[in-house]
Design a protein around this motif. Structure first.
Motif, PDB file in Angstrom:
ATOM      1  N   LYS A 256      25.714  30.656  22.365  1.00  0.00           N
ATOM      2  CA  LYS A 256      24.757  30.703  21.516  1.00  0.00           C
ATOM      3  C   LYS A 256      23.935  32.190  21.739  1.00  0.00           C
ATOM      4  O   LYS A 256      23.286  31.945  20.674  1.00  0.00           O
ATOM      5  CB  LYS A 256      23.688  29.852  21.937  1.00  0.00           C
ATOM      6  N   LEU A 257      23.801  33.037  22.366  1.00  0.00           N
ATOM      7  CA  LEU A 257      23.639  34.375  22.812  1.00  0.00           C
ATOM      8  C   LEU A 257      24.093  34.843  21.351  1.00  0.00           C
ATOM      9  O   LEU A 257      23.615  36.177  21.148  1.00  0.00           O
ATOM     10  CB  LEU A 257      23.483  34.576  24.135  1.00  0.00           C
ATOM     11  N   LEU A 258      25.443  34.938  21.583  1.00  0.00           N
ATOM     12  CA  LEU A 258      26.327  35.886  20.523  1.00  0.00           C
ATOM     13  C   LEU A 258      25.510  35.814  19.252  1.00  0.00           C
ATOM     14  O   LEU A 258      25.577  37.124  18.422  1.00  0.00           O
ATOM     15  CB  LEU A 258      27.521  35.733  21.162  1.00  0.00           C
ATOM     16  N   ALA A 259      25.547  34.791  19.019  1.00  0.00           N
ATOM     17  CA  ALA A 259      25.193  34.311  17.084  1.00  0.00           C
ATOM     18  C   ALA A 259      23.936  35.101  17.312  1.00  0.00           C
ATOM     19  O   ALA A 259      23.584  35.089  16.286  1.00  0.00           O
ATOM     20  CB  ALA A 259      25.076  33.139  17.511  1.00  0.00           C
ATOM     21  N   ASP A 260      23.245  34.104  18.079  1.00  0.00           N
ATOM     22  CA  ASP A 260      21.424  34.922  17.907  1.00  0.00           C
ATOM     23  C   ASP A 260      21.405  36.321  17.790  1.00  0.00           C
ATOM     24  O   ASP A 260      20.730  37.128  16.423  1.00  0.00           O
ATOM     25  CB  ASP A 260      20.552  34.582  19.139  1.00  0.00           C
ATOM     26  N   ALA A 261      22.123  37.545  18.888  1.00  0.00           N
ATOM     27  CA  ALA A 261      22.527  38.456  18.438  1.00  0.00           C
ATOM     28  C   ALA A 261      22.708  39.317  17.270  1.00  0.00           C
ATOM     29  O   ALA A 261      22.365  40.248  16.592  1.00  0.00           O
ATOM     30  CB  ALA A 261      23.197  38.881  20.131  1.00  0.00           C
ATOM     31  N   GLU A 262      24.287  38.022  16.578  1.00  0.00           N
ATOM     32  CA  GLU A 262      24.694  39.114  15.749  1.00  0.00           C
ATOM     33  C   GLU A 262      23.419  38.612  14.753  1.00  0.00           C
ATOM     34  O   GLU A 262      23.781  40.128  13.897  1.00  0.00           O
ATOM     35  CB  GLU A 262      25.655  38.333  15.226  1.00  0.00           C
ATOM     36  N   ARG A 263      23.087  37.337  14.591  1.00  0.00           N
ATOM     37  CA  ARG A 263      22.232  37.285  13.067  1.00  0.00           C
ATOM     38  C   ARG A 263      20.730  38.596  12.769  1.00  0.00           C
ATOM     39  O   ARG A 263      20.746  39.003  12.053  1.00  0.00           O
ATOM     40  CB  ARG A 263      21.562  36.086  13.531  1.00  0.00           C
ATOM     41  N   HIS A 264      20.318  38.873  13.960  1.00  0.00           N
ATOM     42  CA  HIS A 264      19.655  39.740  14.799  1.00  0.00           C
ATOM     43  C   HIS A 264      19.598  41.634  14.938  1.00  0.00           C
ATOM     44  O   HIS A 264      18.909  42.391  14.417  1.00  0.00           O
ATOM     45  CB  HIS A 264      18.083  39.406  15.082  1.00  0.00           C
ATOM     46  N   GLY A 265      21.231  41.725  14.707  1.00  0.00           N
ATOM     47  CA  GLY A 265      21.220  42.906  14.545  1.00  0.00           C
ATOM     48  C   GLY A 265      21.197  44.214  15.822  1.00  0.00           C
ATOM     49  O   GLY A 265      21.676  44.640  15.760  1.00  0.00           O
ATOM     50  N   LEU A 266      22.014  42.693  16.954  1.00  0.00           N
ATOM     51  CA  LEU A 266      21.099  43.227  18.098  1.00  0.00           C
ATOM     52  C   LEU A 266      22.652  43.446  18.632  1.00  0.00           C
ATOM     53  O   LEU A 266      23.082  43.195  19.547  1.00  0.00           O
ATOM     54  CB  LEU A 266      20.230  42.376  19.741  1.00  0.00           C
ATOM     55  N   THR A 267      22.848  45.415  18.998  1.00  0.00           N
ATOM     56  CA  THR A 267      24.344  45.716  19.654  1.00  0.00           C
ATOM     57  C   THR A 267      24.532  45.131  20.741  1.00  0.00           C
ATOM     58  O   THR A 267      25.508  44.954  21.067  1.00  0.00           O
ATOM     59  CB  THR A 267      24.851  47.470  19.208  1.00  0.00           C
ATOM     60  N   ALA A 268      23.585  45.973  22.029  1.00  0.00           N
ATOM     61  CA  ALA A 268      23.703  46.210  23.371  1.00  0.00           C
ATOM     62  C   ALA A 268      24.290  44.212  23.520  1.00  0.00           C
ATOM     63  O   ALA A 268      24.459  44.129  24.736  1.00  0.00           O
ATOM     64  CB  ALA A 268      22.615  46.887  23.650  1.00  0.00           C
ATOM     65  N   GLU A 269      22.881  43.394  23.314  1.00  0.00           N
ATOM     66  CA  GLU A 269      22.850  42.257  23.583  1.00  0.00           C
ATOM     67  C   GLU A 269      24.087  41.252  23.213  1.00  0.00           C
ATOM     68  O   GLU A 269      24.717  40.364  23.984  1.00  0.00           O
ATOM     69  CB  GLU A 269      21.661  41.830  23.003  1.00  0.00           C
ATOM     70  N   ARG A 270      24.695  42.198  21.519  1.00  0.00           N
ATOM     71  CA  ARG A 270      25.447  41.097  21.584  1.00  0.00           C
ATOM     72  C   ARG A 270      26.896  41.979  22.190  1.00  0.00           C
ATOM     73  O   ARG A 270      28.223  40.752  22.842  1.00  0.00           O
ATOM     74  CB  ARG A 270      26.210  41.668  19.836  1.00  0.00           C
ATOM     75  N   ALA A 271      27.391  42.774  22.994  1.00  0.00           N
ATOM     76  CA  ALA A 271      27.779  43.419  23.838  1.00  0.00           C
ATOM     77  C   ALA A 271      28.344  42.559  24.937  1.00  0.00           C
ATOM     78  O   ALA A 271      28.978  41.940  25.171  1.00  0.00           O
ATOM     79  CB  ALA A 271      27.704  44.666  23.696  1.00  0.00           C
ATOM     80  N   ASP A 272      27.135  42.592  25.668  1.00  0.00           N
ATOM     81  CA  ASP A 272      26.524  41.376  26.829  1.00  0.00           C
ATOM     82  C   ASP A 272      27.073  40.331  26.880  1.00  0.00           C
ATOM     83  O   ASP A 272      27.278  39.519  27.976  1.00  0.00           O
ATOM     84  CB  ASP A 272      25.173  41.626  27.439  1.00  0.00           C
ATOM     85  N   ALA A 273      26.703  39.715  25.128  1.00  0.00           N
ATOM     86  CA  ALA A 273      27.420  38.287  25.812  1.00  0.00           C
ATOM     87  C   ALA A 273      28.675  37.704  25.236  1.00  0.00           C
ATOM     88  O   ALA A 273      29.229  36.846  25.882  1.00  0.00           O
ATOM     89  CB  ALA A 273      26.455  37.955  24.518  1.00  0.00           C
ATOM     90  N   LEU A 274      29.436  38.963  24.517  1.00  0.00           N
ATOM     91  CA  LEU A 274      31.410  39.052  24.578  1.00  0.00           C
ATOM     92  C   LEU A 274      31.316  39.658  25.923  1.00  0.00           C
ATOM     93  O   LEU A 274      32.159  39.140  26.394  1.00  0.00           O
ATOM     94  CB  LEU A 274      31.461  40.452  23.623  1.00  0.00           C
ATOM     95  N   LEU A 275      30.438  40.098  26.858  1.00  0.00           N
ATOM     96  CA  LEU A 275      31.670  40.403  27.722  1.00  0.00           C
ATOM     97  C   LEU A 275      31.266  39.529  28.938  1.00  0.00           C
ATOM     98  O   LEU A 275      32.075  38.590  29.620  1.00  0.00           O
ATOM     99  CB  LEU A 275      30.531  41.628  28.315  1.00  0.00           C
ATOM    100  N   GLY A 276      30.400  38.561  28.530  1.00  0.00           N
ATOM    101  CA  GLY A 276      30.158  37.345  29.113  1.00  0.00           C
ATOM    102  C   GLY A 276      31.296  35.646  29.024  1.00  0.00           C
ATOM    103  O   GLY A 276      31.476  35.181  29.980  1.00  0.00           O
ATOM    104  N   LEU A 277      31.377  36.243  27.849  1.00  0.00           N
ATOM    105  CA  LEU A 277      32.032  35.120  27.385  1.00  0.00           C
ATOM    106  C   LEU A 277      33.668  35.349  27.625  1.00  0.00           C
ATOM    107  O   LEU A 277      34.601  34.525  28.362  1.00  0.00           O
ATOM    108  CB  LEU A 277      32.597  35.169  25.574  1.00  0.00           C
ATOM    109  N   GLY A 278      33.949  36.940  27.919  1.00  0.00           N
ATOM    110  CA  GLY A 278      35.090  37.050  28.663  1.00  0.00           C
ATOM    111  C   GLY A 278      35.269  36.699  30.251  1.00  0.00           C
ATOM    112  O   GLY A 278      36.181  36.524  30.837  1.00  0.00           O
TER     113      GLY A 278
END
Length: 448
Positions: free
Chosen positions: A104-126
């Motif tokens: 859910k965080l990844l989707a929100d970060a992508e929708r609002h163009g937040l690069t660092a937060e998107r990377a951290d969400a992907l890291l968490g999924l990993g």
């Protein structure tokens, strides 16, 4: 200047909000600006200054951040807090729940163009995929996290994703490639002068396990020494705890059992304080291994059963399977071979050459020993050969040498002398040249 959208996007946003409120361009502009300026701004032909945007935001009844970026006021801060919450969920071992939160965080970060937060969400999924044993997904998510940051991001910022990839390949039995990722990153950090203590500590702690399994004990010991030297410079307690757990393995191999026990005690105390249950379970696992090496099998069994209980309760599937193999070894040594064999057959359904290859090989090796004890040489040979195939693929030199000795002994006892000699020669070949990694020379060292 603070981050903001392109003028065209801002212009469309201003026009939409003004229209929804029923304001004219003059009403929006007064008293500080002209209707012509608002018209030019809405057409995207001018990049508005921060004071102009703040004036317009106030007139429209929205926050400056929302007008400039399309994000609700304080959204980025809220997202960081939610990321912290998801990381805490993962720390308690609830990997499936954490994965849903990170998605859910990844989707929100992508929708609002937040690069660092998107990377951290992907890291968490990993990290979630690592815990559940979905190594292919873990490798993909960590690679996506590094790509999200981009090549312009400082290397220390990309190290957690690089380390995640290396660990995923290690757990998949790809020891050489894992070492390549660790070593090449260490070289780049040290040779370019980017001596970030946390990044270096993460890498030196992580490379110990593949070094040990490849039989590169000297390199593992060197990495452990460097990690211990870096630890006082780190303010990340979870990272320091992981270092103590990793370093304990080299101490056990060197016979420094008291020091290993002290390191595990430090790691356990930190994990308890931080409430990181999966890693605390792994400390029980390592302490069980330590007791087994000292011949204290009853204590080893107690620790390993506790590790399995904690890992099973928290759905850390792959780690649970690996701890089960260690427990089966202890049970066999205690004369409980039937229970050990049952556990091993059960766990082999969860392991594969691509998922836990080393422990799959260890399971087959132990089943071979149990079969030999029962004088079932045919089954013993079958298990040894399967283990050999897994270890050759992984490049685990020390374990390969030991397995060749077991297979050679089996051939000799059954009268196949030439086959026994071939197995012994193969084992000697692995024993005399252990520890070759992809880069040759050991990675450069930091100034510690």
């Amino acid at each position: 200047m603070a981050e903001r959208d392109d003028p065209e996007i801002i212009g469309r946003r201003v026009q939409q909000l003004r229209t929804e409120l029923g304001l004219t361009q003059r009403q929006l502009a007064e008293p500080a600006y002209t209707p012509a300026y608002i018209s030019t701004l809405e057409a995207g032909r001018v990049r508005p200054s921060e004071p102009a945007l703040r004036h317009i935001a106030q007139r429209l009844g929205v926050g400056y951040e929302e007008l400039a970026t399309g994000r609700p006021t304080g959204f980025a801060t809220e997202l960081r807090l939610r990321l912290t919450g998801a990381q805490r969920t993962l720390a308690t071992g609830e990997s499936e729940t954490a994965a849903a939160e990170f998605a859910k965080l990844l989707a929100d970060a992508e929708r609002h163009g937040l690069t660092a937060e998107r990377a951290d969400a992907l890291l968490g999924l990993g990290e979630c995929a690592l815990e559940t044993g979905d190594l292919e997904t873990a490798q993909r998510r960590f690679a996506e996290a590094e790509d999200a940051l981009g090549e312009d991001a400082p290397l220390p910022a990309r190290v957690p994703a690089r380390r995640g990839r290396a660990v995923a390949h290690y757990l998949a039995g790809e020891l050489r490639y894992s070492c390549y990722l660790f070593e090449s990153t260490l070289d780049e950090l040290n040779r370019t002068g980017m001596h970030d203590p946390d990044a270096l500590l993460l890498l030196y702690s992580g490379v110990i396990a593949p070094y040990m399994d490849m039989g590169a004990h000297a390199r593992a010991a060197q990495a452990a020494e460097l990690a211990l030297a870096l630890a006082p410079q780190s303010g990340d307690l979870a990272l320091v705890a992981r270092m103590h757990r990793s370093v304990a393995r080299t101490m056990i191999a060197e016979g420094r059992t008291d020091e290993a026990d002290a390191s595990l005690a430090k790691a356990s105390e930190l994990y308890r304080r931080l409430q990181i249950r999966t890693e605390l379970a792994n400390c029980h696992w390592m302490r069980g291994y330590l007791h087994a090496q000292n011949g204290a099998y009853e204590r080893a069994e107690t620790e390993l059963r506790e590790a399995r209980r904690m890992l099973s309760a928290k759905r850390a599937a792959l780690y649970h399977s690996q701890a089960t193999v260690e427990l089966a070894d202890v049970l066999h040594r205690r004369g409980k071979s039937e229970e050990a064999a049952a556990l091993l057959h059960e766990v082999l359904t969860d392991l594969s050459p691509e998922r836990g290859a080393l422990h799959s090989a260890a399971a087959h090796r132990l089943l071979g020993i149990i079969a030999e004890d029962a004088r079932d040489t045919e089954s013993a040979e079958e298990h040894y050969v399967r283990a050999l195939s897994l270890l050759e693929r992984a490049g685990a030199a020390a374990d390969l040498a030991d397995l060749c000795r077991l297979l050679g002994d089996l051939f000799r006892r059954t009268g196949r002398v030439e086959a026994a000699l071939d197995a012994y020669r193969t084992g000697l070949g692995h024993r005399t040249a252990p520890g070759h990694t992809t880069l040759g020379p050991a990675p450069a060292q930091p100034p510690v």
